[in-house]
Design a protein around this motif. Structure first.
Motif, PDB file in Angstrom:
ATOM      1  N   VAL A  83      -2.286  14.480   5.284  1.00 25.25           N
ATOM      2  CA  VAL A  83      -2.598  13.149   4.765  1.00 25.25           C
ATOM      3  C   VAL A  83      -1.484  12.167   5.147  1.00 25.25           C
ATOM      4  CG1 VAL A  83      -2.766  11.767   2.655  1.00 25.25           C
ATOM      5  CG2 VAL A  83      -4.071  13.886   2.860  1.00 25.25           C
ATOM      6  N   ILE A 123       6.514  13.845  -1.937  1.00 26.04           N
ATOM      7  CA  ILE A 123       7.938  13.833  -2.281  1.00 26.04           C
ATOM      8  C   ILE A 123       8.388  15.239  -2.698  1.00 26.04           C
ATOM      9  CG2 ILE A 123       9.644  12.940  -3.927  1.00 26.04           C
ATOM     10  CD1 ILE A 123       7.977  10.328  -3.965  1.00 26.04           C
ATOM     11  N   ALA A 124       7.545  15.904  -3.476  1.00 25.17           N
ATOM     12  CA  ALA A 124       7.880  17.266  -3.906  1.00 25.17           C
ATOM     13  C   ALA A 124       8.025  18.187  -2.694  1.00 25.17           C
ATOM     14  CB  ALA A 124       6.799  17.797  -4.852  1.00 25.17           C
ATOM     15  N   ARG A 178       3.327  11.631  -4.798  1.00 29.40           N
ATOM     16  CA  ARG A 178       4.311  12.392  -5.574  1.00 29.40           C
ATOM     17  C   ARG A 178       4.421  13.828  -5.047  1.00 29.40           C
ATOM     18  NH1 ARG A 178       6.701  10.232 -10.226  1.00 29.40           N
ATOM     19  NH2 ARG A 178       6.461   7.993 -10.076  1.00 29.40           N
ATOM     20  N   VAL A 179       3.280  14.375  -4.640  1.00 33.34           N
ATOM     21  CA  VAL A 179       3.324  15.733  -4.077  1.00 33.34           C
ATOM     22  C   VAL A 179       4.056  15.715  -2.728  1.00 33.34           C
ATOM     23  CG1 VAL A 179       1.961  17.696  -3.294  1.00 33.34           C
ATOM     24  CG2 VAL A 179       1.223  16.402  -5.289  1.00 33.34           C
ATOM     25  N   ARG A 213       2.363   1.865  -3.385  1.00 38.88           N
ATOM     26  CA  ARG A 213       1.381   2.477  -4.267  1.00 38.88           C
ATOM     27  C   ARG A 213       1.184   3.950  -3.908  1.00 38.88           C
ATOM     28  NH1 ARG A 213      -2.686   1.395  -7.824  1.00 38.88           N
ATOM     29  NH2 ARG A 213      -1.031   0.300  -8.900  1.00 38.88           N
ATOM     30  N   PHE A 214       1.169   4.234  -2.592  1.00 40.76           N
ATOM     31  CA  PHE A 214       0.966   5.612  -2.159  1.00 40.76           C
ATOM     32  C   PHE A 214       2.049   6.543  -2.710  1.00 40.76           C
ATOM     33  CE2 PHE A 214       1.759   9.149   0.752  1.00 40.76           C
ATOM     34  CZ  PHE A 214       0.515   9.748   0.782  1.00 40.76           C
ATOM     35  N   ILE A 244       0.846  -1.203   0.000  1.00 46.14           N
ATOM     36  CA  ILE A 244       0.000   0.000   0.000  1.00 46.14           C
ATOM     37  C   ILE A 244       0.879   1.250   0.000  1.00 46.14           C
ATOM     38  CG2 ILE A 244      -1.607   1.359   1.395  1.00 46.14           C
ATOM     39  CD1 ILE A 244      -2.886  -1.290   2.286  1.00 46.14           C
ATOM     40  N   ASP A 257       3.627   6.288  -5.270  1.00 50.18           N
ATOM     41  CA  ASP A 257       3.501   6.355  -6.719  1.00 50.18           C
ATOM     42  C   ASP A 257       2.201   7.045  -7.140  1.00 50.18           C
ATOM     43  OD1 ASP A 257       5.300   5.694  -8.622  1.00 50.18           O
ATOM     44  OD2 ASP A 257       4.220   3.924  -9.314  1.00 50.18           O
ATOM     45  N   SER A 258       1.404   7.448  -6.154  1.00 53.31           N
ATOM     46  CA  SER A 258       0.116   8.071  -6.466  1.00 53.31           C
ATOM     47  C   SER A 258       0.309   9.574  -6.650  1.00 53.31           C
ATOM     48  CB  SER A 258      -0.864   7.829  -5.320  1.00 53.31           C
ATOM     49  OG  SER A 258      -0.513   8.633  -4.204  1.00 53.31           O
ATOM     50  N   PRO A 259      -0.669  10.240  -7.259  1.00 54.90           N
ATOM     51  CA  PRO A 259      -0.553  11.699  -7.381  1.00 54.90           C
ATOM     52  C   PRO A 259      -0.295  12.353  -6.026  1.00 54.90           C
ATOM     53  CG  PRO A 259      -2.372  10.897  -8.722  1.00 54.90           C
ATOM     54  CD  PRO A 259      -1.873   9.707  -7.945  1.00 54.90           C
ATOM     55  N   THR A 260      -0.944  11.861  -4.978  1.00 58.86           N
ATOM     56  CA  THR A 260      -0.760  12.455  -3.647  1.00 58.86           C
ATOM     57  C   THR A 260       0.663  12.225  -3.132  1.00 58.86           C
ATOM     58  OG1 THR A 260      -3.057  11.876  -3.237  1.00 58.86           O
ATOM     59  CG2 THR A 260      -1.765  12.618  -1.351  1.00 58.86           C
ATOM     60  N   VAL A 263      -1.997   8.795   7.438  1.00 56.36           N
ATOM     61  CA  VAL A 263      -1.657   7.451   6.951  1.00 56.36           C
ATOM     62  C   VAL A 263      -0.592   6.828   7.859  1.00 56.36           C
ATOM     63  CG1 VAL A 263      -0.683   6.127   5.034  1.00 56.36           C
ATOM     64  CG2 VAL A 263      -2.288   7.979   4.566  1.00 56.36           C
ATOM     65  N   LEU A 285      -2.251  20.327   3.563  1.00 56.24           N
ATOM     66  CA  LEU A 285      -3.177  19.195   3.448  1.00 56.24           C
ATOM     67  C   LEU A 285      -2.440  17.903   3.110  1.00 56.24           C
ATOM     68  CD1 LEU A 285      -6.196  20.831   1.577  1.00 56.24           C
ATOM     69  CD2 LEU A 285      -5.984  20.250   3.998  1.00 56.24           C
ATOM     70  N   PHE A 286      -1.412  18.004   2.280  1.00 56.24           N
ATOM     71  CA  PHE A 286      -0.672  16.793   1.903  1.00 56.24           C
ATOM     72  C   PHE A 286       0.117  16.255   3.095  1.00 56.24           C
ATOM     73  CE2 PHE A 286      -1.643  18.823  -2.065  1.00 56.24           C
ATOM     74  CZ  PHE A 286      -1.948  17.766  -2.903  1.00 56.24           C
TER      75      PHE A 286
END
Ligand SMILES: Nc1ncnc2c1ncn2[C@@H]1O[C@H](COP(=O)(O)OP(=O)(O)OP(=O)(O)O)[C@@H](O)[C@H]1O
Ligand SMILES: [Mg+2]
Lengths: 259, 365
Positions: B242, B220-221, B217-218, B209-210, B206, B212-215, B246, B238-239
């Motif tokens: 999240v 990481i940014a 990736r942000v 996948r996380f 999981i 690698d998800s749009p969320t 998690v 917000l990111f």
């Protein structure tokens, strides 16, 4: 409306302690124009951009976008208003690839950023957009390299690419060619002009190279010690005696203007 | 041009690619499932003995590996906020300890079943993540670390206080928790072993996948350059929230298993030392790599166990020496260093030279 004012500042002011970096600047930017800000080092150009994009709050004054006050909006809202800002000092995601830097820029204004458990590959439109932008700025061959390994000139292109990806209406470009090899400058400026004309975009440009400024600008604002010294068309600015003697004369002797 | 653009984008992973990328993981899973049986057979026990949870080395080693799995889940959660999102929290132990204590209290004092307890844990996890999140917009970097340390310290003091002894066992720790029969570590060791093993793999998948998800990736940014992420239009708060939620959900799960497996929940799991354990594990394995959390947890626990068995009192000193050596010689951790090298081979000579120039010490080339 060709002469619509898209961006306006009213008595915009920023102090750093006793220093007045931006001194009551009131300025109007016409939609679809290329509006340059020039001035010697420390004139307050970058600070002025920081106030426009919301990176720092002003001490006083207002910023209006199409007549609407955007002065105290949080930083992340600026991009959603269609304003893209590039930085004088390259500001990228260093260990991510060029592709991922631009893909993230494209994803930012989309509606898919809170998809936690689907692969980014399920949203190919952002990646497709990133490849388009890389074609545009000429970074296709560097797409899979980590951004920090790029030479300076390519990093400047990446900086521009990240602004272009979400297709903003207004581009604030702070010395986009800073530190670039001089033979690369005309190419990049031609690209900026193409993008502006084809997309009817409004571009605000800070640039030190006077030949470039004089040839691409519709309007030029000259800043000095934080305040506006003069404003006008390139012809008016190069004919302006005050600007000539007080400023252009000494500071840009080597790139002197030939009107 | 459009077609070439589409082609570049459409390099979707096929089944064959998936198999290629994950066969190692599957092999490891099968090996770990078979491990208790193989060990039992090699020691003269039968397969039935494992299923019947007969005492012996096989049962003992399952217990040790359950500890590794719990540490791995806990370390994964820390890697998500520190390694992936770039948030330095010194209060991460609280995420784990709240799960451990809540589980104990739910089983012992409230008489809840496992399902009800897990639902309660979700609430606990979200509440504590929001508590950490409240301070996010106001503090950055080391200040965030200190504020989270403060929050966790308050929690540590509360669970140790004598007023709480009926619930938490105060400084002695929480004892006498009886886990439901089907996951009791004494009578259902192999079941618990399987469950924690599968939970670890599931959390890992999981998480992969996380990121690698749009969320993800942000996130990481944000670690790379938060100011830039804001300028691009991401509400980074917000990111980060999240990521905290998690991570907290994951850490309470590790705490849940900890309480089930251990005879006693010591207040140490709420201390700064327990946060440092998570930090050490991901430093050993490789910060931000996720699989490093798995490798690190195994190295961390097994090294501690075997050094202690072989060297007794000298173990702590040796352990320290090994950690310092790893951090000095593998600054990207075990997985990080290994990846750097394998990445080099995949990406052509030009990049190879560049990366080797940067990473000479670690790769030894
Ligand atoms: N964060 C800050 N704190 C204090 N002083 C600042 C800060 N940012 C800018 N300044 C000062 O404000 C003045 C204007 O700086 P600014 O960077 O806006 O100039 P500039 O016109 O962009 O110059 P350059 O051409 O060198 O980029 C300078 O004197 C600078 O030292
Ligand atoms: Mg500047």
């Amino acid at each position: 409306m060709p002469n619509e004012i898209i961006l306006e500042t009213q008595n915009l002011r920023r102090e750093f302690g006793a220093l007045v970096a931006v001194d009551n600047v009131s300025l109007k930017v016409k939609a679809g124009s290329l509006h340059s800000i020039i001035g010697p080092n420390g004139a307050g150009k970058t600070t002025f951009f920081n106030l426009l994009s919301g990176n720092i709050p002003p001490t006083a004054g207002r910023v209006l976008l199409r007549g609407k006050d955007i002065t105290s909006l949080p930083l992340h809202k600026t991009a959603h208003l269609g304003i893209g800002r590039s930085f004088q000092i390259t500001n990228i995601f260093p260990t991510l690839t060029v592709l991922e830097n631009i893909r993230l820029a494209a994803q930012a204004l989309g509606k898919d950023s809170f998809r936690l458990f689907r692969s980014y590959r399920a949203f190919p439109k952002y990646e497709t957009r990133a490849w388009e932008v890389m074609e545009q700025v000429g970074l296709v061959n560097e797409a899979l390299l980590p951004a920090r390994t790029l030479p300076h000139g390519a990093q400047r292109k990446l900086e521009l690419g990240m602004i272009l990806a979400p297709d903003p209406e207004i581009l604030l470009l702070d010395e986009p060619t800073a530190g670039m090899a001089s033979e690369q400058v005309p190419e990049l400026m031609a690209l900026i002009q193409r993008i502006q004309e084809a997309g009817h975009k409004t571009v605000m440009l800070v640039e030190h190279n006077m030949n470039v400024v004089m040839s691409v600008s519709d309007t030029i604002t000259v800043m000095h010690h934080g305040a506006v010294l003069a404003e006008g068309s390139p012809a008016e600015i190069s004919a302006n005696e005050m600007v000539q003697t007080a400023y252009l004369g000494h500071l840009y002797e080597d790139t002197a203007v030939t009107p | 041009m459009q077609s070439t653009l589409a082609n570049r984008t459409a390099e979707k992973t096929s089944l064959a690619d998936w198999w290629k990328a994950n066969r190692g993981l599957l092999g490891l899973l099968i090996l770990l499932i078979a491990f208790p049986f193989l060990l039992a057979l090699s020691e003269g026990q039968s397969i039935g003995d494992v299923l019947a949870n007969e005492a012996g080395n096989a049962k003992f080693m399952q217990g040790l590996l359950i500890e590794v799995f719990i540490l791995a889940i806990y370390a994964l959660s820390y890697d998500l906020i520190l390694g992936v999102t770039g948030l330095l929290s010194f209060g991460h132990a609280m995420f784990f300890a709240a799960g451990a204590y809540f589980t104990g209290i739910a089983f012992k004092n409230l008489g809840w079943g496992a399902g009800q307890t897990l639902l309660g844990l979700v609430v606990v996890a979200v509440v504590q993540a929001l508590l950490f999140g409240v301070v996010l917009p106001r503090v950055k970097g080391i200040t965030f670390a200190l504020v989270t340390l403060g929050l966790a310290s308050v929690f540590h003091i509360v669970v140790q206080s004598t007023e709480m002894s009926e619930w938490t066992g105060a400084d002695v720790g929480l004892q006498g928790v009886i886990a439901p029969e089907w996951l009791n570590t004494n009578t259902a060791r192999f079941q618990l072993y399987l469950l924690t093993l599968l939970a670890t793999f599931l959390v890992y998948l999981i998480y992969r996948r996380f990121v690698d998800s749009p969320t993800g990736r942000v996130c990481i940014a944000i670690r790379e350059n938060e100011g830039r992420a804001l300028m691009l239009g991401y509400n980074t708060f917000l990111f980060k929230l999240v990521a905290l939620v998690v991570a907290s959900l994951t850490a309470v799960l590790a705490g849940f298993f900890h309480t089930i497996h251990q005879p006693i929940v010591s207040p140490n799991v709420a201390s700064l030392g327990w946060t440092v354990s998570a930090l050490l594990i991901i430093l050993i394995g490789g910060v931000g790599t996720l699989s490093g959390a798995l490798v690190g947890a195994a190295v961390f626990r097994l090294l501690e166990f075997f050094l202690d068995r072989w060297f007794g009192n000298a173990a702590n000193f040796l352990l320290g020496a090994v950690y310092v050596t790893i951090v000095l010689f593998l600054p990207y951790g075990i997985v990080g260093t290994w990846r750097l090298r394998s990445l080099d081979m995949a990406k052509g000579r030009a990049r190879l030279m560049k990366l080797l120039g940067l990473g000479k010490k670690e790769t030894g080339d």
